[in-house]
Design an enzyme around this catalytic site. Structure first.
Site, PDB file in Angstrom:
ATOM      1  N   CYS A   1      -5.632  -0.286   2.565  1.00  0.00           N
ATOM      2  CA  CYS A   1      -6.441  -0.003   3.755  1.00  0.00           C
ATOM      3  C   CYS A   1      -6.402  -1.163   4.749  1.00  0.00           C
ATOM      4  O   CYS A   1      -5.962  -2.246   4.425  1.00  0.00           O
ATOM      5  CB  CYS A   1      -7.895   0.227   3.357  1.00  0.00           C
ATOM      6  SG  CYS A   1      -8.100   1.585   2.203  1.00  0.00           S
TER       7      CYS A   1
ATOM      8  N   GLY B   1      -3.088   2.323   6.725  1.00  0.00           N
ATOM      9  CA  GLY B   1      -3.752   3.526   6.238  1.00  0.00           C
ATOM     10  C   GLY B   1      -3.740   4.597   7.305  1.00  0.00           C
ATOM     11  O   GLY B   1      -4.137   4.335   8.441  1.00  0.00           O
TER      12      GLY B   1
ATOM     13  N   ASN C   1     -10.738  -3.112   1.293  1.00  0.00           N
ATOM     14  CA  ASN C   1      -9.295  -3.047   1.077  1.00  0.00           C
ATOM     15  C   ASN C   1      -9.034  -3.659  -0.286  1.00  0.00           C
ATOM     16  O   ASN C   1      -9.347  -4.825  -0.505  1.00  0.00           O
ATOM     17  CB  ASN C   1      -8.586  -3.846   2.176  1.00  0.00           C
ATOM     18  CG  ASN C   1      -7.070  -3.918   1.992  1.00  0.00           C
ATOM     19  OD1 ASN C   1      -6.432  -4.795   2.537  1.00  0.00           O
ATOM     20  ND2 ASN C   1      -6.492  -3.014   1.239  1.00  0.00           N
ATOM     21  N   GLY C   2      -8.474  -2.871  -1.189  1.00  0.00           N
ATOM     22  CA  GLY C   2      -8.174  -3.390  -2.521  1.00  0.00           C
ATOM     23  C   GLY C   2      -8.354  -2.335  -3.585  1.00  0.00           C
ATOM     24  O   GLY C   2      -8.347  -1.135  -3.286  1.00  0.00           O
TER      25      GLY C   2
ATOM     26  N   TYR D   1       6.886  -6.011   2.887  1.00  0.00           N
ATOM     27  CA  TYR D   1       6.856  -4.667   3.469  1.00  0.00           C
ATOM     28  C   TYR D   1       5.546  -4.280   4.159  1.00  0.00           C
ATOM     29  O   TYR D   1       5.565  -3.639   5.197  1.00  0.00           O
ATOM     30  CB  TYR D   1       7.145  -3.648   2.354  1.00  0.00           C
ATOM     31  CG  TYR D   1       6.930  -2.204   2.740  1.00  0.00           C
ATOM     32  CD1 TYR D   1       7.825  -1.544   3.582  1.00  0.00           C
ATOM     33  CD2 TYR D   1       5.821  -1.491   2.274  1.00  0.00           C
ATOM     34  CE1 TYR D   1       7.624  -0.219   3.935  1.00  0.00           C
ATOM     35  CE2 TYR D   1       5.617  -0.162   2.632  1.00  0.00           C
ATOM     36  CZ  TYR D   1       6.522   0.463   3.456  1.00  0.00           C
ATOM     37  OH  TYR D   1       6.317   1.769   3.821  1.00  0.00           O
TER      38      TYR D   1
END
Ligand code: SF4
Length: 451
Positions: free
Chosen positions: A5, A35, A109-110, A249
Protein backbone atom coordinates in the site's frame (compact mmCIF):
# COMPACT_ATOMS: atom_id res chain seq x y z
CA UNK A 1 -4.15 -10.44 4.23
CA UNK A 2 -0.94 -9.39 2.58
CA UNK A 3 -0.89 -5.83 1.37
CA UNK A 4 1.26 -3.50 -0.58
CA UNK A 5 0.00 0.00 0.00
CA UNK A 6 0.85 3.68 -0.13
CA UNK A 7 0.22 6.01 2.80
CA UNK A 8 0.25 9.77 3.24
CA UNK A 9 -0.51 12.16 6.11
CA UNK A 10 -0.34 15.92 6.62
CA UNK A 11 -0.69 18.09 9.73
CA UNK A 12 -1.72 21.49 8.41
CA UNK A 13 -3.27 22.98 11.58
CA UNK A 14 -2.56 26.67 11.89
CA UNK A 15 -1.65 26.93 8.22
CA UNK A 16 -4.57 28.47 6.34
CA UNK A 17 -2.79 28.22 2.99
CA UNK A 18 -3.06 24.45 2.75
CA UNK A 19 -5.93 22.46 1.30
CA UNK A 20 -5.08 19.14 2.96
CA UNK A 21 -7.66 17.06 1.03
CA UNK A 22 -6.33 18.24 -2.32
CA UNK A 23 -2.72 17.75 -1.23
CA UNK A 24 -3.58 14.20 -0.14
CA UNK A 25 -5.31 13.57 -3.44
CA UNK A 26 -2.27 14.74 -5.41
CA UNK A 27 0.09 12.76 -3.21
CA UNK A 28 -1.96 9.61 -3.69
CA UNK A 29 -1.48 10.04 -7.43
CA UNK A 30 2.27 9.87 -6.82
CA UNK A 31 1.76 6.73 -4.71
CA UNK A 32 -0.77 5.07 -7.01
CA UNK A 33 1.78 2.44 -8.13
CA UNK A 34 1.71 1.06 -4.56
CA UNK A 35 -1.96 0.13 -4.69
CA UNK A 36 -4.65 0.30 -7.32
CA UNK A 37 -7.69 -1.35 -5.80
CA UNK A 38 -8.95 1.33 -3.44
CA UNK A 39 -8.22 4.89 -2.43
CA UNK A 40 -9.29 6.91 0.58
CA UNK A 41 -8.79 10.23 2.35
CA UNK A 42 -9.76 11.16 5.91
CA UNK A 43 -9.69 14.78 7.13
CA UNK A 44 -9.93 16.31 10.59
CA UNK A 45 -10.92 19.87 11.44
CA UNK A 46 -9.96 19.41 15.09
CA UNK A 47 -13.50 18.41 16.15
CA UNK A 48 -14.60 15.68 13.77
CA UNK A 49 -13.12 13.32 11.22
CA UNK A 50 -14.65 12.88 7.76
CA UNK A 51 -13.62 10.04 5.52
CA UNK A 52 -14.26 9.16 1.89
CA UNK A 53 -12.98 5.96 0.30
CA UNK A 54 -13.97 3.56 -2.42
CA UNK A 55 -12.72 0.83 -4.71
CA UNK A 56 -10.82 2.07 -7.75
CA UNK A 57 -7.96 4.32 -8.77
CA UNK A 58 -7.47 7.73 -7.17
CA UNK A 59 -8.85 9.35 -10.33
CA UNK A 60 -11.95 7.14 -10.21
CA UNK A 61 -12.66 7.56 -6.50
CA UNK A 62 -12.27 11.34 -6.13
CA UNK A 63 -13.52 14.39 -7.96
CA UNK A 64 -13.68 18.09 -7.19
CA UNK A 65 -17.03 17.79 -5.44
CA UNK A 66 -15.92 15.00 -3.09
CA UNK A 67 -12.69 16.80 -2.25
CA UNK A 68 -14.61 19.99 -1.47
CA UNK A 69 -16.65 18.13 1.14
CA UNK A 70 -13.47 16.96 2.86
CA UNK A 71 -12.85 20.18 4.77
CA UNK A 72 -10.20 20.12 7.46
CA UNK A 73 -6.63 20.97 8.31
CA UNK A 74 -5.14 17.50 8.87
CA UNK A 75 -5.49 14.52 6.57
CA UNK A 76 -4.51 10.91 5.96
CA UNK A 77 -4.60 9.20 2.56
CA UNK A 78 -4.25 5.61 1.47
CA UNK A 79 -4.05 3.54 -1.70
CA UNK A 80 -4.45 -0.20 -1.32
CA UNK A 81 -3.60 -3.39 -3.09
CA UNK A 82 -4.82 -6.58 -1.46
CA UNK A 83 -3.65 -10.11 -2.11
CA UNK A 84 -5.98 -12.84 -3.38
CA UNK A 85 -8.67 -10.60 -4.80
CA UNK A 86 -9.88 -9.30 -1.43
CA UNK A 87 -10.88 -5.97 -2.82
CA UNK A 88 -13.77 -5.50 -0.45
CA UNK A 89 -14.85 -1.98 0.29
CA UNK A 90 -14.73 -2.65 4.00
CA UNK A 91 -10.99 -3.37 3.78
CA UNK A 92 -10.22 -0.07 2.07
CA UNK A 93 -8.43 2.51 4.15
CA UNK A 94 -8.03 4.77 6.11
CA UNK A 95 -9.88 2.71 8.72
CA UNK A 96 -11.80 4.43 11.46
CA UNK A 97 -12.10 3.42 15.13
CA UNK A 98 -12.38 4.92 18.62
CA UNK A 99 -10.08 5.00 21.60
CA UNK A 100 -11.56 6.18 24.89
CA UNK A 101 -14.49 7.69 23.00
CA UNK A 102 -12.25 9.64 20.64
CA UNK A 103 -12.15 8.90 16.93
CA UNK A 104 -8.93 7.96 15.19
CA UNK A 105 -8.08 6.76 11.69
CA UNK A 106 -5.34 4.40 10.65
CA UNK A 107 -3.50 3.87 7.36
CA UNK A 108 -1.15 0.90 7.07
CA UNK A 109 1.50 -0.42 4.71
CA UNK A 110 2.88 -3.84 5.55
CA UNK A 111 1.80 -7.21 6.84
CA UNK A 112 1.68 -8.82 10.28
CA UNK A 113 3.11 -12.27 10.85
CA UNK A 114 1.20 -12.93 14.08
CA UNK A 115 -2.19 -11.77 12.78
CA UNK A 116 -3.84 -15.17 13.41
CA UNK A 117 -2.80 -15.18 17.05
CA UNK A 118 -3.88 -11.55 17.51
CA UNK A 119 -7.18 -12.22 15.74
CA UNK A 120 -7.98 -15.15 18.00
CA UNK A 121 -7.36 -12.98 21.06
CA UNK A 122 -9.59 -10.23 19.66
CA UNK A 123 -12.46 -12.50 18.55
CA UNK A 124 -12.52 -14.09 22.00
CA UNK A 125 -12.92 -10.66 23.58
CA UNK A 126 -15.25 -9.00 21.10
CA UNK A 127 -17.55 -9.73 18.18
CA UNK A 128 -14.89 -8.97 15.62
CA UNK A 129 -15.40 -10.90 12.39
CA UNK A 130 -12.87 -13.61 11.57
CA UNK A 131 -12.18 -12.06 8.16
CA UNK A 132 -10.63 -8.88 9.55
CA UNK A 133 -7.54 -7.41 7.93
CA UNK A 134 -4.23 -6.67 9.63
CA UNK A 135 -5.19 -3.00 9.80
CA UNK A 136 -8.52 -3.73 11.50
CA UNK A 137 -6.65 -5.89 14.01
CA UNK A 138 -4.30 -3.03 14.85
CA UNK A 139 -7.21 -0.58 15.06
CA UNK A 140 -9.14 -2.88 17.40
CA UNK A 141 -6.10 -3.50 19.57
CA UNK A 142 -5.61 0.26 19.99
CA UNK A 143 -9.33 0.75 20.65
CA UNK A 144 -9.21 -1.88 23.44
CA UNK A 145 -6.33 -0.33 25.34
CA UNK A 146 -6.94 1.20 28.74
CA UNK A 147 -4.23 3.88 28.56
CA UNK A 148 -5.77 7.37 28.45
CA UNK A 149 -3.26 8.76 25.97
CA UNK A 150 -3.42 7.23 22.49
CA UNK A 151 0.37 7.48 22.18
CA UNK A 152 0.73 5.12 25.17
CA UNK A 153 -1.97 2.84 23.75
CA UNK A 154 -0.14 2.66 20.40
CA UNK A 155 3.16 1.85 22.11
CA UNK A 156 1.51 -1.01 24.04
CA UNK A 157 -0.05 -2.38 20.86
CA UNK A 158 3.17 -2.11 18.85
CA UNK A 159 4.90 -4.27 21.48
CA UNK A 160 2.47 -7.09 20.53
CA UNK A 161 2.95 -6.82 16.76
CA UNK A 162 5.32 -8.96 14.77
CA UNK A 163 5.88 -8.10 11.12
CA UNK A 164 6.07 -5.15 8.78
CA UNK A 165 4.13 -2.00 9.51
CA UNK A 166 4.56 1.58 8.48
CA UNK A 167 1.56 3.37 9.98
CA UNK A 168 -0.03 6.80 9.96
CA UNK A 169 -2.62 7.46 12.66
CA UNK A 170 -4.68 10.62 12.94
CA UNK A 171 -6.84 11.84 15.82
CA UNK A 172 -8.54 15.22 16.07
CA UNK A 173 -5.43 16.47 17.84
CA UNK A 174 -2.44 14.62 16.42
CA UNK A 175 -0.85 13.05 13.40
CA UNK A 176 1.38 10.07 14.22
CA UNK A 177 3.77 8.21 11.93
CA UNK A 178 5.67 5.07 12.92
CA UNK A 179 7.66 2.19 11.54
CA UNK A 180 8.30 -1.35 12.77
CA UNK A 181 11.71 -1.98 14.24
CA UNK A 182 13.09 -3.52 11.04
CA UNK A 183 11.75 -0.69 8.85
CA UNK A 184 10.69 -3.09 6.09
CA UNK A 185 8.41 -0.62 4.34
CA UNK A 186 9.52 2.97 3.76
CA UNK A 187 8.10 6.08 5.44
CA UNK A 188 9.47 9.60 5.17
CA UNK A 189 8.92 12.87 6.99
CA UNK A 190 8.64 16.07 4.98
CA UNK A 191 7.68 19.73 5.31
CA UNK A 192 5.49 21.98 3.20
CA UNK A 193 5.07 25.69 3.92
CA UNK A 194 5.94 25.08 7.58
CA UNK A 195 3.62 22.06 7.98
CA UNK A 196 4.84 18.51 8.49
CA UNK A 197 3.78 15.49 6.49
CA UNK A 198 4.48 11.78 6.04
CA UNK A 199 4.55 9.69 2.87
CA UNK A 200 5.53 6.18 1.86
CA UNK A 201 7.73 7.63 -0.83
CA UNK A 202 9.31 10.97 -1.58
CA UNK A 203 7.62 10.91 -5.02
CA UNK A 204 4.60 12.30 -3.12
CA UNK A 205 6.69 15.17 -1.74
CA UNK A 206 8.09 15.93 -5.19
CA UNK A 207 4.62 16.27 -6.68
CA UNK A 208 3.30 18.75 -4.11
CA UNK A 209 6.55 20.67 -3.70
CA UNK A 210 7.28 19.47 -0.16
CA UNK A 211 10.79 19.28 1.23
CA UNK A 212 12.16 15.92 2.37
CA UNK A 213 13.33 16.08 5.99
CA UNK A 214 14.31 12.50 6.81
CA UNK A 215 13.15 8.90 7.00
CA UNK A 216 11.13 7.77 9.99
CA UNK A 217 13.68 5.44 11.59
CA UNK A 218 12.93 1.75 12.20
CA UNK A 219 11.26 1.49 15.62
CA UNK A 220 10.56 5.24 15.79
CA UNK A 221 7.26 7.03 16.38
CA UNK A 222 6.90 10.68 15.35
CA UNK A 223 4.01 12.69 16.78
CA UNK A 224 3.00 15.99 15.19
CA UNK A 225 0.64 18.29 17.07
CA UNK A 226 0.31 21.93 18.12
CA UNK A 227 3.51 21.59 20.14
CA UNK A 228 5.53 20.64 17.07
CA UNK A 229 7.30 17.38 16.23
CA UNK A 230 8.20 14.81 18.88
CA UNK A 231 10.16 11.62 18.30
CA UNK A 232 10.25 8.58 20.57
CA UNK A 233 11.28 4.93 20.39
CA UNK A 234 8.54 2.32 20.15
CA UNK A 235 10.96 -0.55 20.42
CA UNK A 236 14.11 -0.57 22.52
CA UNK A 237 16.26 -1.81 19.66
CA UNK A 238 16.30 -1.66 15.89
CA UNK A 239 17.42 -4.20 13.36
CA UNK A 240 17.30 -2.46 10.00
CA UNK A 241 15.98 -4.75 7.26
CA UNK A 242 14.85 -2.43 4.48
CA UNK A 243 13.11 -4.20 1.63
CA UNK A 244 15.63 -4.27 -1.22
CA UNK A 245 12.76 -5.04 -3.59
CA UNK A 246 11.58 -1.45 -3.15
CA UNK A 247 14.70 -0.49 -5.11
CA UNK A 248 14.44 -3.34 -7.60
CA UNK A 249 10.81 -2.88 -8.58
CA UNK A 250 8.29 -1.49 -6.12
CA UNK A 251 9.19 2.14 -5.50
CA UNK A 252 8.78 4.92 -8.04
CA UNK A 253 12.06 5.82 -9.80
CA UNK A 254 11.95 9.47 -8.71
CA UNK A 255 11.78 8.48 -5.03
CA UNK A 256 14.78 8.57 -2.70
CA UNK A 257 15.05 6.03 0.10
CA UNK A 258 17.77 6.51 2.71
CA UNK A 259 19.58 8.89 0.42
CA UNK A 260 19.63 6.49 -2.53
CA UNK A 261 17.66 7.45 -5.61
CA UNK A 262 15.62 4.55 -6.97
CA UNK A 263 16.21 5.29 -10.68
CA UNK A 264 19.98 5.67 -10.24
CA UNK A 265 20.13 2.50 -8.13
CA UNK A 266 18.35 0.60 -10.89
CA UNK A 267 20.73 2.03 -13.46
CA UNK A 268 23.69 0.84 -11.37
CA UNK A 269 22.08 -2.60 -11.05
CA UNK A 270 22.00 -2.75 -14.86
CA UNK A 271 25.69 -1.76 -15.03
CA UNK A 272 26.60 -4.43 -12.51
CA UNK A 273 24.54 -6.96 -14.42
CA UNK A 274 26.48 -6.12 -17.62
CA UNK A 275 29.75 -6.72 -15.77
CA UNK A 276 28.57 -9.99 -14.27
CA UNK A 277 26.83 -11.31 -17.41
CA UNK A 278 28.29 -9.80 -20.58
CA UNK A 279 27.06 -10.97 -23.97
CA UNK A 280 27.63 -10.13 -27.64
CA UNK A 281 24.48 -8.48 -28.92
CA UNK A 282 23.13 -5.68 -31.13
CA UNK A 283 20.51 -4.08 -28.94
CA UNK A 284 19.57 -3.73 -25.25
CA UNK A 285 15.84 -3.37 -24.65
CA UNK A 286 13.90 -3.08 -21.39
CA UNK A 287 10.71 -4.74 -20.31
CA UNK A 288 8.88 -1.44 -19.85
CA UNK A 289 8.54 0.28 -17.51
CA UNK A 290 10.17 -1.45 -14.58
CA UNK A 291 13.20 -2.80 -16.50
CA UNK A 292 13.99 0.53 -18.16
CA UNK A 293 16.63 2.03 -15.83
CA UNK A 294 18.45 -1.29 -15.47
CA UNK A 295 18.47 -1.66 -19.26
CA UNK A 296 19.94 1.84 -19.63
CA UNK A 297 22.64 0.87 -17.11
CA UNK A 298 23.33 -2.35 -18.99
CA UNK A 299 23.64 -0.48 -22.29
CA UNK A 300 26.00 2.20 -20.83
CA UNK A 301 28.24 -0.40 -19.28
CA UNK A 302 28.31 -2.81 -22.23
CA UNK A 303 28.43 -0.23 -25.00
CA UNK A 304 25.58 -2.03 -26.78
CA UNK A 305 22.99 0.44 -28.18
CA UNK A 306 19.80 0.94 -26.18
CA UNK A 307 16.41 0.74 -27.86
CA UNK A 308 12.72 0.39 -27.09
CA UNK A 309 11.65 -2.87 -28.70
CA UNK A 310 8.54 -3.37 -26.60
CA UNK A 311 5.68 -0.96 -26.48
CA UNK A 312 3.74 -0.74 -23.27
CA UNK A 313 0.02 -0.12 -23.19
CA UNK A 314 -0.31 2.32 -20.29
CA UNK A 315 -4.01 1.84 -19.86
CA UNK A 316 -3.88 -1.40 -17.89
CA UNK A 317 -2.35 -2.07 -14.45
CA UNK A 318 1.07 -3.42 -13.65
CA UNK A 319 1.45 -7.20 -14.11
CA UNK A 320 2.68 -7.79 -10.59
CA UNK A 321 -0.22 -5.79 -9.22
CA UNK A 322 -2.93 -8.08 -10.57
CA UNK A 323 -4.42 -10.30 -7.89
CA UNK A 324 -5.72 -13.16 -10.00
CA UNK A 325 -3.52 -15.46 -12.13
CA UNK A 326 -5.95 -15.65 -15.07
CA UNK A 327 -6.04 -11.85 -15.40
CA UNK A 328 -2.26 -11.70 -15.05
CA UNK A 329 -1.67 -14.12 -17.90
CA UNK A 330 -4.01 -12.39 -20.32
CA UNK A 331 -2.62 -9.00 -19.48
CA UNK A 332 0.90 -9.81 -20.77
CA UNK A 333 -0.21 -9.69 -24.41
CA UNK A 334 -2.53 -6.78 -23.89
CA UNK A 335 0.18 -4.88 -22.11
CA UNK A 336 3.30 -5.33 -24.24
CA UNK A 337 3.61 -5.24 -28.01
CA UNK A 338 6.88 -5.89 -29.92
CA UNK A 339 8.13 -3.22 -32.34
CA UNK A 340 9.06 -5.37 -35.34
CA UNK A 341 11.10 -2.78 -37.24
CA UNK A 342 13.40 -2.33 -34.25
CA UNK A 343 13.78 -6.03 -33.47
CA UNK A 344 14.11 -7.68 -36.88
CA UNK A 345 17.37 -9.61 -37.31
CA UNK A 346 18.82 -8.33 -34.00
CA UNK A 347 20.57 -10.15 -31.18
CA UNK A 348 18.62 -8.65 -28.30
CA UNK A 349 19.45 -8.30 -24.59
CA UNK A 350 16.11 -8.16 -22.79
CA UNK A 351 16.39 -6.60 -19.31
CA UNK A 352 13.73 -7.16 -16.66
CA UNK A 353 13.58 -6.61 -12.90
CA UNK A 354 12.66 -10.12 -11.75
CA UNK A 355 11.33 -13.54 -12.60
CA UNK A 356 8.51 -14.54 -10.27
CA UNK A 357 6.34 -17.22 -11.88
CA UNK A 358 8.28 -17.08 -15.13
CA UNK A 359 5.22 -16.94 -17.35
CA UNK A 360 5.69 -13.29 -18.34
CA UNK A 361 9.33 -13.78 -19.36
CA UNK A 362 8.48 -16.88 -21.40
CA UNK A 363 5.73 -15.10 -23.30
CA UNK A 364 7.89 -12.06 -23.94
CA UNK A 365 10.77 -14.07 -25.35
CA UNK A 366 8.32 -15.83 -27.67
CA UNK A 367 6.84 -12.47 -28.72
CA UNK A 368 10.28 -11.03 -29.48
CA UNK A 369 11.35 -14.05 -31.53
CA UNK A 370 8.08 -14.05 -33.47
CA UNK A 371 8.71 -10.36 -34.19
CA UNK A 372 12.04 -11.22 -35.80
CA UNK A 373 14.64 -11.05 -32.99
CA UNK A 374 17.46 -13.43 -33.94
CA UNK A 375 18.55 -14.10 -30.36
CA UNK A 376 17.09 -13.11 -26.98
CA UNK A 377 19.46 -12.92 -24.00
CA UNK A 378 17.54 -12.38 -20.78
CA UNK A 379 19.17 -10.33 -18.03
CA UNK A 380 17.49 -9.87 -14.66
CA UNK A 381 18.38 -7.04 -12.27
CA UNK A 382 17.51 -9.08 -9.18
CA UNK A 383 18.79 -12.44 -7.95
CA UNK A 384 16.44 -15.44 -8.41
CA UNK A 385 13.34 -15.10 -6.19
CA UNK A 386 13.37 -18.36 -4.24
CA UNK A 387 11.26 -17.56 -1.17
CA UNK A 388 7.94 -15.82 -0.56
CA UNK A 389 7.69 -12.50 1.26
CA UNK A 390 5.83 -12.20 4.56
CA UNK A 391 6.47 -8.49 5.00
CA UNK A 392 3.80 -6.86 2.91
CA UNK A 393 4.58 -7.91 -0.66
CA UNK A 394 2.21 -10.25 -2.43
CA UNK A 395 4.36 -13.07 -3.76
CA UNK A 396 3.21 -16.56 -4.71
CA UNK A 397 3.86 -19.46 -2.37
CA UNK A 398 7.14 -21.33 -2.80
CA UNK A 399 5.57 -23.98 -5.05
CA UNK A 400 4.64 -21.27 -7.60
CA UNK A 401 7.93 -19.38 -7.47
CA UNK A 402 9.75 -20.53 -10.57
CA UNK A 403 13.31 -20.18 -9.24
CA UNK A 404 12.45 -22.02 -6.03
CA UNK A 405 11.82 -25.15 -8.04
CA UNK A 406 14.20 -24.91 -11.01
CA UNK A 407 17.88 -24.24 -11.52
CA UNK A 408 19.22 -21.66 -13.98
CA UNK A 409 19.85 -24.22 -16.71
CA UNK A 410 16.28 -25.50 -16.53
CA UNK A 411 14.97 -21.93 -16.44
CA UNK A 412 16.88 -20.85 -19.54
CA UNK A 413 15.72 -23.91 -21.45
CA UNK A 414 12.07 -23.50 -20.42
CA UNK A 415 12.10 -19.79 -21.25
CA UNK A 416 13.74 -20.55 -24.62
CA UNK A 417 16.20 -17.73 -24.00
CA UNK A 418 19.58 -17.86 -25.75
CA UNK A 419 21.21 -17.03 -22.42
CA UNK A 420 20.11 -16.01 -18.94
CA UNK A 421 21.85 -14.02 -16.22
CA UNK A 422 20.70 -12.67 -12.84
CA UNK A 423 22.58 -10.06 -10.83
CA UNK A 424 24.20 -11.68 -7.78
CA UNK A 425 23.12 -10.80 -4.24
CA UNK A 426 26.57 -9.25 -3.64
CA UNK A 427 26.32 -7.33 -6.92
CA UNK A 428 22.89 -5.99 -5.98
CA UNK A 429 24.02 -4.81 -2.54
CA UNK A 430 27.17 -3.24 -3.97
CA UNK A 431 25.25 -0.58 -5.92
CA UNK A 432 24.19 1.23 -2.74
CA UNK A 433 26.71 3.73 -1.38
CA UNK A 434 24.75 4.83 1.68
CA UNK A 435 23.02 1.63 2.80
CA UNK A 436 25.23 -1.19 4.11
CA UNK A 437 24.31 -4.68 2.82
CA UNK A 438 23.51 -5.75 6.39
CA UNK A 439 20.68 -3.20 6.57
CA UNK A 440 18.66 -4.88 3.81
CA UNK A 441 16.08 -7.63 3.91
CA UNK A 442 17.11 -10.09 1.19
CA UNK A 443 14.88 -12.94 2.31
CA UNK A 444 13.16 -13.56 -1.01
CA UNK A 445 16.60 -14.13 -2.53
CA UNK A 446 18.38 -16.01 0.26
CA UNK A 447 15.65 -17.31 2.59
CA UNK A 448 17.20 -15.51 5.60
CA UNK A 449 14.11 -13.94 7.14
CA UNK A 450 14.89 -11.07 9.53
CA UNK A 451 11.78 -12.05 11.55
S1 SF4 B 1 11.31 -10.80 1.51
FE1 SF4 B 1 11.89 -9.69 -0.37
S2 SF4 B 1 10.08 -8.50 -0.93
FE2 SF4 B 1 9.84 -9.14 1.23
S3 SF4 B 1 10.65 -7.46 2.45
FE3 SF4 B 1 12.31 -8.91 2.14
S4 SF4 B 1 13.35 -8.17 0.27
FE4 SF4 B 1 11.36 -7.19 0.34
Amino acid sequence: MREECGIFGIYGRGNKNLNVAKLSYLSLYALQHRGQESAGIAVSDGKKILIYKDLGLVSEVFNEEKLDILQGDCAVGHVRYSAKGKDLWKSSQPLINEHKGKTFVLAHNGSLMNSVELKVKLTQKSNLSRSVTNTEIMGSLIADREEEDIEDAIKSVVAQLKGAFSLIIMTNKKLIGLRDYCGFRPLSLGKLKGSYLFASETSAFNLIGAEFIREVEPGEMIVIDRNGVKSSRISPSQKAAFCVFEFVYLARPDSDIYGENVALSRQKMGGKLAKEHPVEADLVIPVPDSGRYAAIGYAYQSGIPYGEGLLRNHYIGRTFIQPIQSIREDSVKIKLAPVKKILEGKRVVLVDDSIVRGTTSKKLIKLLKEAGAREVHLRISSPPVICPCFYGIDTPSKKDLWAANHNLKETRKWLEANSLGHISIEGLCSVFEKIPAGNFCLACFNGKYPL
